[in-house]
Scaffold this active site. Sequence first.
Site, PDB file in Angstrom:
ATOM      1  N   HIS A 117      16.972  35.300  41.092  1.00 40.26           N
ATOM      2  CA  HIS A 117      17.216  36.164  39.914  1.00 40.26           C
ATOM      3  C   HIS A 117      16.052  36.253  39.040  1.00 40.26           C
ATOM      4  O   HIS A 117      15.247  35.074  38.731  1.00 40.26           O
ATOM      5  CB  HIS A 117      18.439  35.918  39.249  1.00 40.26           C
ATOM      6  N   CYS A 172      17.326  42.788  39.556  1.00 37.66           N
ATOM      7  CA  CYS A 172      17.993  42.938  38.035  1.00 37.66           C
ATOM      8  C   CYS A 172      17.269  43.881  37.241  1.00 37.66           C
ATOM      9  O   CYS A 172      16.297  43.383  36.816  1.00 37.66           O
ATOM     10  CB  CYS A 172      18.272  41.615  37.608  1.00 37.66           C
ATOM     11  N   HIS A 178      21.651  43.994  40.497  1.00 33.59           N
ATOM     12  CA  HIS A 178      22.428  43.903  39.113  1.00 33.59           C
ATOM     13  C   HIS A 178      21.928  45.111  38.348  1.00 33.59           C
ATOM     14  O   HIS A 178      20.704  45.173  38.123  1.00 33.59           O
ATOM     15  CB  HIS A 178      21.907  42.667  38.300  1.00 33.59           C
ATOM     16  N   ASP A 211      25.946  45.334  35.799  1.00 30.53           N
ATOM     17  CA  ASP A 211      25.520  43.746  35.108  1.00 30.53           C
ATOM     18  C   ASP A 211      25.751  44.246  33.615  1.00 30.53           C
ATOM     19  O   ASP A 211      25.345  45.216  32.864  1.00 30.53           O
ATOM     20  CB  ASP A 211      23.968  43.733  35.335  1.00 30.53           C
ATOM     21  N   HIS A 212      26.330  43.275  32.969  1.00 30.79           N
ATOM     22  CA  HIS A 212      26.792  43.073  31.527  1.00 30.79           C
ATOM     23  C   HIS A 212      27.562  44.742  31.070  1.00 30.79           C
ATOM     24  O   HIS A 212      27.503  45.676  32.192  1.00 30.79           O
ATOM     25  CB  HIS A 212      25.453  43.158  30.837  1.00 30.79           C
ATOM     26  N   TYR A 227      30.059  40.244  29.456  1.00 32.51           N
ATOM     27  CA  TYR A 227      31.082  40.434  30.511  1.00 32.51           C
ATOM     28  C   TYR A 227      32.402  41.023  30.298  1.00 32.51           C
ATOM     29  O   TYR A 227      33.551  40.221  30.739  1.00 32.51           O
ATOM     30  CB  TYR A 227      31.132  39.317  31.690  1.00 32.51           C
TER      31      TYR A 227
HETATM   32  C1  DNO Z   1      23.291  36.849  33.395  1.00 32.72           C
HETATM   33  C2  DNO Z   1      22.965  36.953  34.887  1.00 32.72           C
HETATM   34  C3  DNO Z   1      22.536  35.477  35.043  1.00 32.72           C
HETATM   35  C4  DNO Z   1      22.468  35.325  36.511  1.00 32.72           C
HETATM   36  C5  DNO Z   1      21.432  33.738  36.844  1.00 32.72           C
HETATM   37  C6  DNO Z   1      21.448  33.721  38.434  1.00 32.72           C
HETATM   38  O1  DNO Z   1      24.025  37.630  32.804  1.00 32.72           O
HETATM   39  O2  DNO Z   1      22.440  37.713  35.499  1.00 32.72           O
HETATM   40  O3  DNO Z   1      23.061  34.512  34.190  1.00 32.72           O
HETATM   41  O4  DNO Z   1      23.507  34.876  36.838  1.00 32.72           O
HETATM   42  O5  DNO Z   1      20.452  33.708  36.402  1.00 32.72           O
HETATM   43  O6  DNO Z   1      21.304  32.530  38.637  1.00 32.72           O
END
Ligand code: DNO
Length: 399
Positions: free
Chosen positions: A234, A272, A299, A352-353, A369
């Site tokens: 990530h 991401c 993500h 994501d988020h 989340y």
């Molecule tokens: C945040 C996430 C990160 C992710 C970690 C993976 O929202 O994208 O916390 O889970 O960095 O190791």
Amino acid sequence: MRESWRWFGPLDKISLPEIVQTGASGIVTALHEIPYGEVWPREVIAARSAQIAAVGGLQWAVVESLPVDERIKRGEGDLSQLFANYRQSMANLAACGIRTICYNFMPLLDWTRTRLDAPVAGGGTALRFDQTEMAIFEIFMLGREAAANTYSSDILAAASAQFEAMTKDDKDTLLASIMAGLPGAYDRYSLAELRRALDLYQGMDHAALRANHHRFLTEIIPTAAELGMRMCVHPDDPPRDILGLPRIVSTKADIAWLLDAVDESANGVTLCSGSLGAHPDNDVPQIARQFAHRINFAHLRNVSKEPDGSFQEAAHLAGDTDMVALIRILLDEEQRRKQAGSLDCDIVFRPDHGHELLSDIGRGTHPGYPLVGRMRGLAELRGVIHALSQKPLFHGQQG
Ligand code: DNO
């Protein structure tokens, strides 16, 4: 593309039946209750996987994260037991049919924001990283004097004035916001504990952290390849050094280094878009195109950057990254995999988020989340994917 949803396990305030209603079918989760560095037992993985599969056709699709112990990141002492434990957890996951693992190599902190409830026009709240607040935190609260050299004089002046006006509650809220990103772990640091934890990284520079990451890859990737697993690092969030800690997965050049360091398809990346998109030099669709063949997980989210280095999480189709262009690249990559004869060509992604919207407010879900905000994001992304996946109606007749 396969829709997935991050679930923090039985303690998550969002239940599996609620997730079914979002339309996602893949679950992204971890055994958050197991301390870092310990083996994830096969029976515990199997039980969690069965608990997920018992609800509306859900399936545990991706592990996020199988955490990398801080001692590995620091390259401290004899690490053979920790590497052996990591490999054992991988084997146990593979035995339960779970083959994609997201992890990060950020020292100490995971994602970092200074505010968890920045107002969004029209209502709702978003996560925000504010340069002035970060300066207040590290210079005036943490007492990291060297930090002053990393900010402009405007930010320093604003930080000093704002700090003077802060109450104890304001300072506690800032500390809590910055600590909120520690992934899944429920322990948070006080200022004194954070200072001690930072001391353990004294003297660690980018080259040393890279060497430790390289060693991790050398220890882990051959096992991943044997087990048919995909590791996906990530990117750093935000993609820059933080609190004096080096970060090494922030830019296109960083990713290129990492993928070349152990040039195996099992050594992949989590694309991401929100993390990468917060760096002014990162063109996220271009990065996705360049490393498409090694993207094992995505993500999808967006940020709006500000000239002073601050940024705020935007709605999934708003913000600075062209999400439609990015999704097109991921869809093209799936086609390429299909044509190359891959039986498993779907790229798993999760919204994501999300902003806290409507009934999310006050529900106390994990920062970033919430249910409604992420469901809105997922629905928007699904619409783009659906539209881009259609055959053109008047093929060959345009223009
Ligand atoms: C945040 C996430 C990160 C992710 C970690 C993976 O929202 O994208 O916390 O889970 O960095 O190791």
